[in-house]
Design an enzyme around this catalytic site. Structure first.
Site, mmCIF file in Angstrom:
data_model
loop_
_atom_site.group_PDB
_atom_site.id
_atom_site.type_symbol
_atom_site.label_atom_id
_atom_site.label_comp_id
_atom_site.label_asym_id
_atom_site.label_seq_id
_atom_site.Cartn_x
_atom_site.Cartn_y
_atom_site.Cartn_z
ATOM 1 N N GLY A 89 0.803 -1.209 0.000
ATOM 2 C CA GLY A 89 0.000 0.000 0.000
ATOM 3 C C GLY A 89 0.835 1.257 0.000
ATOM 4 O O GLY A 89 0.362 2.341 0.371
ATOM 5 N N TRP A 92 -0.403 4.395 -2.076
ATOM 6 C CA TRP A 92 -1.572 4.972 -1.410
ATOM 7 C C TRP A 92 -1.157 5.789 -0.194
ATOM 8 O O TRP A 92 -1.629 6.914 0.017
ATOM 9 C CB TRP A 92 -2.498 3.833 -1.021
ATOM 10 C CG TRP A 92 -3.861 4.225 -0.548
ATOM 11 C CD1 TRP A 92 -4.535 5.378 -0.782
ATOM 12 C CD2 TRP A 92 -4.727 3.417 0.245
ATOM 13 N NE1 TRP A 92 -5.776 5.348 -0.185
ATOM 14 C CE2 TRP A 92 -5.913 4.150 0.447
ATOM 15 C CE3 TRP A 92 -4.621 2.141 0.794
ATOM 16 C CZ2 TRP A 92 -6.988 3.657 1.186
ATOM 17 C CZ3 TRP A 92 -5.689 1.636 1.527
ATOM 18 C CH2 TRP A 92 -6.858 2.399 1.717
ATOM 19 N N HIS A 148 11.732 1.299 1.890
ATOM 20 C CA HIS A 148 11.382 -0.111 2.070
ATOM 21 C C HIS A 148 12.393 -0.810 2.981
ATOM 22 O O HIS A 148 12.235 -1.997 3.274
ATOM 23 C CB HIS A 148 11.389 -0.844 0.727
ATOM 24 C CG HIS A 148 10.182 -0.610 -0.131
ATOM 25 N ND1 HIS A 148 8.903 -0.511 0.374
ATOM 26 C CD2 HIS A 148 10.060 -0.514 -1.492
ATOM 27 C CE1 HIS A 148 8.050 -0.335 -0.632
ATOM 28 N NE2 HIS A 148 8.717 -0.332 -1.755
ATOM 29 N N ARG A 170 0.693 -5.328 5.549
ATOM 30 C CA ARG A 170 -0.396 -5.936 4.780
ATOM 31 C C ARG A 170 -0.389 -7.450 4.958
ATOM 32 O O ARG A 170 0.665 -8.049 5.195
ATOM 33 C CB ARG A 170 -0.209 -5.591 3.296
ATOM 34 C CG ARG A 170 -1.382 -5.957 2.405
ATOM 35 C CD ARG A 170 -1.089 -5.548 0.976
ATOM 36 N NE ARG A 170 -2.278 -5.617 0.131
ATOM 37 C CZ ARG A 170 -2.296 -5.329 -1.177
ATOM 38 N NH1 ARG A 170 -1.174 -4.961 -1.785
ATOM 39 N NH2 ARG A 170 -3.415 -5.411 -1.867
ATOM 40 N N ARG A 302 -3.307 -1.606 -9.540
ATOM 41 C CA ARG A 302 -3.986 -2.776 -10.074
ATOM 42 C C ARG A 302 -5.417 -2.765 -9.558
ATOM 43 O O ARG A 302 -6.229 -1.977 -10.004
ATOM 44 C CB ARG A 302 -3.230 -4.063 -9.709
ATOM 45 C CG ARG A 302 -3.666 -5.291 -10.529
ATOM 46 C CD ARG A 302 -2.772 -6.475 -10.240
ATOM 47 N NE ARG A 302 -2.907 -6.951 -8.885
ATOM 48 C CZ ARG A 302 -3.863 -7.773 -8.471
ATOM 49 N NH1 ARG A 302 -4.758 -8.233 -9.323
ATOM 50 N NH2 ARG A 302 -3.929 -8.149 -7.207
#
Length: 345
Positions: A89, A92, A148, A170, A302
């Site tokens: 995510g 977002w 990351h 997630r 996606r």
């Protein structure tokens, strides 16, 4: 106000001697990275992962750039660091927090003209890369940073400064499926889902293993809840407005009663929804330079649903991932929400 980070060499002017010195630093660390063990190649991409001594994996540029960041990034107490495992995510979260921090200026206009990855570039893939060690000291506070990289290899100044850290986690089943689609969109050759599943379970994935990545930030959150916010994708999808308000308050920019009454926060949720972002021309046709890759912006968008793994993983695959997650997280207090329905962003 928050400011986007420089992400191209043209925005990072250097004297020739400084550039040469920076390149020497990269070359020295590249020699060190060359001694690290290599993991299996990512099928279709044809590039091997490198295993860092701390136990995480990345392509050579990612490991190298993370090491440069650890040595040269000086975090400030006013910084906001966003951290995610890949495909959790990230796009977002970047959009939501960028517009929230710029809501009194031109945040939504900039979001319409620039990819979230231009507005909030990755430290290890767009800022500290290709021989660059940028000077970020002139950026106004609060600086919005993105990575990351697992928690352990981060610069000591991140924890010492007390800057805010937002981690988005997630369900690993959805994370795996999203990763598989992402690499398929870049790979010149097919990548079998079964092979992707086996590598993911073995912990061989970009900045993985997944479970150690999440646990590192989770334990940091338990130790310093005022500094580190641990949020799940599923929580964000189920109550985007409520979680946006929580995020804004956490980073020191809570929505006022007047802003709520005027629907400012709801407008941000709408502007950052999957359908809205994916429909922007910049995200349909633009590209983002990520270290050695040029990535179409469209690949980052996606379906954006919770529970999409049910359409791709077999019951045996799902059971195996759940078993690993339960085993890895046992005793930590970390329990990820389990979705029973598909919830659109």
């Amino acid at each position: 106000m928050a400011s986007s980070l420089p992400s191209s060499s043209s925005s990072l002017p250097k004297a020739d001697d400084e550039a040469a010195s920076n390149q020497e630093i990269y070359d020295q660390l590249r020699e060190v990275v060359s001694t690290y063990p290599a993991a299996p190649r990512l099928s279709g991409i044809g590039r091997p992962y490198v295993r860092h001594p701390d136990g995480w994996y990345a392509f050579t540029p990612g490991v190298l750039n993370a090491m440069v960041i650890k040595r040269h990034l000086e975090a400030r107490d006013t910084d906001v660091l966003l951290a995610t495992f890949p495909k959790s995510g990230t796009t977002w979260l970047k959009a939501l927090l960028f517009v929230a921090l710029h809501r009194n200026a031109d945040g939504r206009d900039r979001l319409a003209a620039h990819s979230p990855h231009q507005l909030v570039p990755f430290l290890e893939a767009q800022v500290f890369t290709n021989g660059r060690i940028p000077d970020l000291s002139s950026l106004p506070a609060p600086r919005l940073l993105m990575t990351h990289v697992p928690s352990v290899p981060l610069p000591e100044s991140v924890a010492a400064s007390g800057c805010k850290v937002v981690y988005l986690c997630r369900d690993p089943k959805d994370c795996l499926v999203s990763l598989w689609y992402f690499w398929k969109g870049l790979a010149p050759a097919p990548w079998d889902l079964g092979e992707a599943f086996r590598q993911f379970c073995d912990g061989v994935s970009l900045f993985g293993p997944f479970w150690e990545h999440a646990l590192g930030y989770w334990r940091w959150h338990l130790e310093r809840p005022a500094q580190v916010l641990f949020l799940t994708y599923e929580e964000l999808a189920a109550d985007t407005l409520g979680q946006l308000r929580r995020l804004a308050a956490f980073v020191g920019r809570p929505f006022t009663a007047e802003e709520r009454e005027a629907g400012v926060d709801r407008g941000i949720v709408d502007a950052c929804a999957m359908e809205s972002l994916a429909g922007l021309e910049v995200n349909r046709s633009g590209k983002a330079d990520m270290a050695e890759l040029s990535v179409p912006n469209s690949v980052f968008f996606r379906r954006g649903v919770v529970g999409d793994w049910k359409n791709h993983l077999t019951p045996e695959m799902a059971r195996r991932l759940d078993e690993i997650t339960e085993s890895k997280f046992r005793g930590s207090g970390l329990v990820l929400p389990r979705a029973t329905t598909h919830l659109k962003i």
